[in-house]
Scaffold this motif. Structure first.
Motif, PDB file in Angstrom:
ATOM      1  N   ASP A  72       8.372  -6.558   9.534  1.00  0.00           N
ATOM      2  CA  ASP A  72       8.421  -5.434  10.388  1.00  0.00           C
ATOM      3  C   ASP A  72       6.689  -5.549  10.192  1.00  0.00           C
ATOM      4  O   ASP A  72       6.338  -4.817  10.582  1.00  0.00           O
ATOM      5  N   GLN A  73       5.432  -6.221   9.979  1.00  0.00           N
ATOM      6  CA  GLN A  73       4.618  -7.014   9.780  1.00  0.00           C
ATOM      7  C   GLN A  73       3.923  -7.558  11.514  1.00  0.00           C
ATOM      8  O   GLN A  73       4.868  -8.635  12.068  1.00  0.00           O
ATOM      9  N   ASP A  74       3.154  -7.201  12.167  1.00  0.00           N
ATOM     10  CA  ASP A  74       2.364  -8.472  13.163  1.00  0.00           C
ATOM     11  C   ASP A  74       1.929  -9.301  13.193  1.00  0.00           C
ATOM     12  O   ASP A  74       0.458  -9.138  11.996  1.00  0.00           O
ATOM     13  N   PHE A  75       2.367 -10.460  12.385  1.00  0.00           N
ATOM     14  CA  PHE A  75       1.649 -11.530  12.465  1.00  0.00           C
ATOM     15  C   PHE A  75       1.417 -12.640  13.234  1.00  0.00           C
ATOM     16  O   PHE A  75       0.760 -13.848  13.595  1.00  0.00           O
ATOM     17  N   GLN A 118      16.067  -8.328   5.354  1.00  0.00           N
ATOM     18  CA  GLN A 118      15.233  -7.870   6.383  1.00  0.00           C
ATOM     19  C   GLN A 118      14.507  -9.296   6.355  1.00  0.00           C
ATOM     20  O   GLN A 118      13.849 -10.078   5.637  1.00  0.00           O
ATOM     21  N   GLU A 119      14.139  -9.929   7.299  1.00  0.00           N
ATOM     22  CA  GLU A 119      12.931 -11.215   7.914  1.00  0.00           C
ATOM     23  C   GLU A 119      11.962 -10.775   8.087  1.00  0.00           C
ATOM     24  O   GLU A 119      11.195 -10.073   8.107  1.00  0.00           O
ATOM     25  N   ASN A 160      -4.767  -5.716   9.284  1.00  0.00           N
ATOM     26  CA  ASN A 160      -3.455  -4.265   7.883  1.00  0.00           C
ATOM     27  C   ASN A 160      -1.835  -4.873   7.833  1.00  0.00           C
ATOM     28  O   ASN A 160      -1.270  -4.514   8.553  1.00  0.00           O
ATOM     29  N   ILE A 161      -2.308  -6.245   7.217  1.00  0.00           N
ATOM     30  CA  ILE A 161      -0.873  -6.565   6.541  1.00  0.00           C
ATOM     31  C   ILE A 161      -0.626  -5.937   5.132  1.00  0.00           C
ATOM     32  O   ILE A 161      -1.395  -6.822   4.989  1.00  0.00           O
ATOM     33  N   SER A 162       0.744  -6.119   5.732  1.00  0.00           N
ATOM     34  CA  SER A 162       1.117  -5.859   3.701  1.00  0.00           C
ATOM     35  C   SER A 162       2.047  -6.640   3.110  1.00  0.00           C
ATOM     36  O   SER A 162       3.147  -7.220   3.973  1.00  0.00           O
ATOM     37  N   ALA A 163       1.139  -7.455   2.191  1.00  0.00           N
ATOM     38  CA  ALA A 163       1.966  -8.635   1.402  1.00  0.00           C
ATOM     39  C   ALA A 163       1.985  -8.808  -0.252  1.00  0.00           C
ATOM     40  O   ALA A 163       1.225  -8.221  -0.932  1.00  0.00           O
ATOM     41  N   ALA A 164       2.544  -9.423  -0.500  1.00  0.00           N
ATOM     42  CA  ALA A 164       3.425  -9.975  -2.165  1.00  0.00           C
ATOM     43  C   ALA A 164       2.695 -11.142  -2.299  1.00  0.00           C
ATOM     44  O   ALA A 164       2.750 -12.574  -1.456  1.00  0.00           O
ATOM     45  N   VAL A 165       1.748 -11.055  -3.278  1.00  0.00           N
ATOM     46  CA  VAL A 165       0.614 -12.641  -3.640  1.00  0.00           C
ATOM     47  C   VAL A 165       1.150 -12.882  -4.757  1.00  0.00           C
ATOM     48  O   VAL A 165       1.128 -11.631  -5.309  1.00  0.00           O
ATOM     49  N   PRO A 168      -1.211  -0.481   4.383  1.00  0.00           N
ATOM     50  CA  PRO A 168      -0.972  -1.403   4.316  1.00  0.00           C
ATOM     51  C   PRO A 168      -1.880  -2.156   3.156  1.00  0.00           C
ATOM     52  O   PRO A 168      -3.097  -1.387   2.909  1.00  0.00           O
ATOM     53  N   ALA A 169      -1.727  -2.736   2.307  1.00  0.00           N
ATOM     54  CA  ALA A 169      -2.145  -3.095   0.723  1.00  0.00           C
ATOM     55  C   ALA A 169      -1.321  -4.181   0.579  1.00  0.00           C
ATOM     56  O   ALA A 169      -0.749  -4.938   1.038  1.00  0.00           O
TER      57      ALA A 169
END
Length: 508
Positions: A189-192, A211-212, A235-240, A270-271
């Motif tokens: 659900d992130q606008d990429f 979930q995709e 404001n994208i949330s992601a795991a790095v 977002p983080a």
């Protein structure tokens, strides 16, 4: 195939034109020349497939012509004819990759056979080129799918190191074996759409809890790497994952990204979550909650709360959430507790004779077990607020003593084979009198009330996932599984199987 004949003797050119069965060989005569220079000029116009040439000619002989043709027209086939059995000629012919080398006089059958063999080689080469073009077109059309499968196999280690580079070359993928890479999991659900993917980096679909999301294979530019600034600005949330040297170490980066990904449930804004600071998000989230309470205390206070309509449900649910997180429970465990306490609260309200109107469907079925804690907390609060609002807007008529005693008996003995006649004997009143009073005050008859109570009791057993359906029917007071299924559908609007499936499926 288009053919040019090159010979300084007109009679030889005419003989070849006349006696070779060109149509049967699938060939067409497109021109003739008296020397190599004329042949080159003619080639610029017709671009022939096969050149049949004498060696000794004025101005430019057959060997020099072969050299020029090989440079300018590498795909054409050359057949040389000569009246001199000279080894030096043969050696140079081989050097210029001549198709065949024939000594004059050449018989018609021999020349026809050589031309036929050359035509077959050309046809095979044309077919091979067509297949290569089709393969390239297929790769272009399915590039995203091929790239996705390739990178997935690369990350999971299913492509041996010895095959990595050849595979990259086949697919024309710009992946550098010894570059610095990093894997980033973009949450669902992130606008990429506005994120610019750096050169030599790739993005493929990646499923997180059904979930995709997106998985980015990020090639780090040592001079200027603005990718993470871009993610933060959007404001994208992601795991790095960690930075790794070489594509053979991508699994290490993926493991760290997946570990950090499990902490996304603690985000309230977002983080980007790194392996090293993932505990920070959990600690920050818990600091926002009230002190934890035991599950027994929560149960008691919820019943008391709805008994007196005390509006502190938000703090109470926050304390319950705090306890769940500290105990290592997942989102689905918190939802199961809330569903149980909600049913207890609703029963307490009904016990006091307060009539409320609620949908048959489970109010928790739209709470997504894969949502962040904050989202689940807000949705659960709204469900309890809905019950509270129903209570405040409903009439508060108290049940009579007979009805209250009947309901109390049902709640204590619902697992047994209870009957209205037995209760009537116990209360020393007639069965018809109890039936009339009960229906008047509750709005439904005795048996449907008992079945409704049993069905509601079974909800927690279904949510736990620990029991089979026929065991749940028995534990809830139904002696017959099919009868339980019919009554469940009448009360809840769906079957027990559908209810359990909804609990395990993410809702959008």
């Amino acid at each position: 195939m288009k053919v040019i004949i090159v010979d300084d003797e007109q009679i030889i050119r005419q003989g070849i034109k006349t006696f070779v069965p060109w149509e049967a060989l699938k060939c067409t005569m497109v021109g003739e020349a008296a020397n190599g220079l004329e042949a080159l000029l003619l080639m610029e116009k017709v671009n022939a497939d096969i050149i049949i040439s004498d060696i000794r000619m004025p101005l430019m002989d057959g060997l020099d012509l072969s050299r020029e043709l090989r440079l300018k027209y590498p795909d054409c086939r050359i057949i040389l004819l000569t009246g001199y059995e000279d080894f030096d000629y043969a050696r140079k012919a081989l050097q210029y990759q001549v198709e065949d080398y024939l000594l004059k006089p050449v018989g018609d059958d021999e020349l026809t056979k050589v031309i036929g063999k050359t035509v077959k080689k050309l046809e095979a080469e044309i077919n091979r080129q067509k297949k290569n073009i089709q393969l390239k077109n297929m790769i272009i059309e399915n590039k995203e799918s091929i790239l996705k499968n390739y990178i997935e196999n690369l990350i999971t280690g299913n492509i041996p190191d010895s095959r990595i580079l050849p595979k990259i070359e086949d697919l024309h993928i710009n992946i550098f074996e010894h570059g610095i890479y990093q894997l980033i999991i973009i949450f669902p659900d992130q606008d990429f759409s506005e994120i610019l993917i750096p050169e030599n980096s790739f993005i493929i679909p990646y499923f997180i809890d059904r979930q995709e999301g997106r998985l980015v294979l990020h090639h780090i530019d040592p001079l200027e790497d603005t990718f993470f600034k871009n993610l933060k600005s959007k404001n994208i949330s992601a795991a790095v994952g960690s930075k790794v040297a070489g594509i053979s170490n991508l699994q290490d980066s993926l493991q760290e990204a997946e570990s950090a990904c499990t902490y996304r449930c603690f985000l309230n804004s977002p983080a980007l979550i790194h392996q090293s600071d993932k505990e920070f998000f959990k600690t920050r989230f818990l600091r926002m909650l009230p002190d934890p309470l035991s599950y027994e205390d929560v149960e008691i206070r919820i019943i008391e709360m709805f008994h007196s309509l005390h509006p502190e449900i938000k703090d109470l649910l926050s304390s319950l959430l705090h306890s769940c997180v500290l105990d290592g429970n997942r989102q689905e465990d918190f939802i199961r507790y809330c569903r149980r306490f909600y049913n207890l609260a609703r029963k307490e309200v009904e016990r006091k004779g307060i009539k409320i109107s609620l949908n048959k469907n489970d109010p928790f079925e739209k709470v997504n077990i894969y949502d962040p804690w904050k989202t689940i907390q807000e949705k659960t609060e709204q469900i309890f607020f809905g019950l509270e609002e129903n209570v405040l807007n409903s009439s508060k008529k108290q049940f009579s003593l007979i009805t209250s005693q009947t309901i109390s008996y049902i709640e204590k003995h619902f697992k047994e084979n209870i009957s209205l006649s037995y209760i009537a004997d116990t209360l020393a009143v007639s069965e018809s009198h109890i039936s009339r009073i009960f229906k008047k005050e509750t709005g439904i008859n005795f048996v449907p009330w008992v079945n409704k109570y049993r069905v509601e009791y079974s909800l927690d057993l279904l949510a736990s996932g620990e029991y089979k359906l026929y065991d749940i029917a028995d534990l809830s007071g139904f002696s017959d599984y099919k009868y339980y299924t019919r009554q469940f559908k009448r009360v809840m609007g769906i079957s027990p199987t559908e209810f359990r499936k909804n609990l395990l499926s993410p809702q959008k």
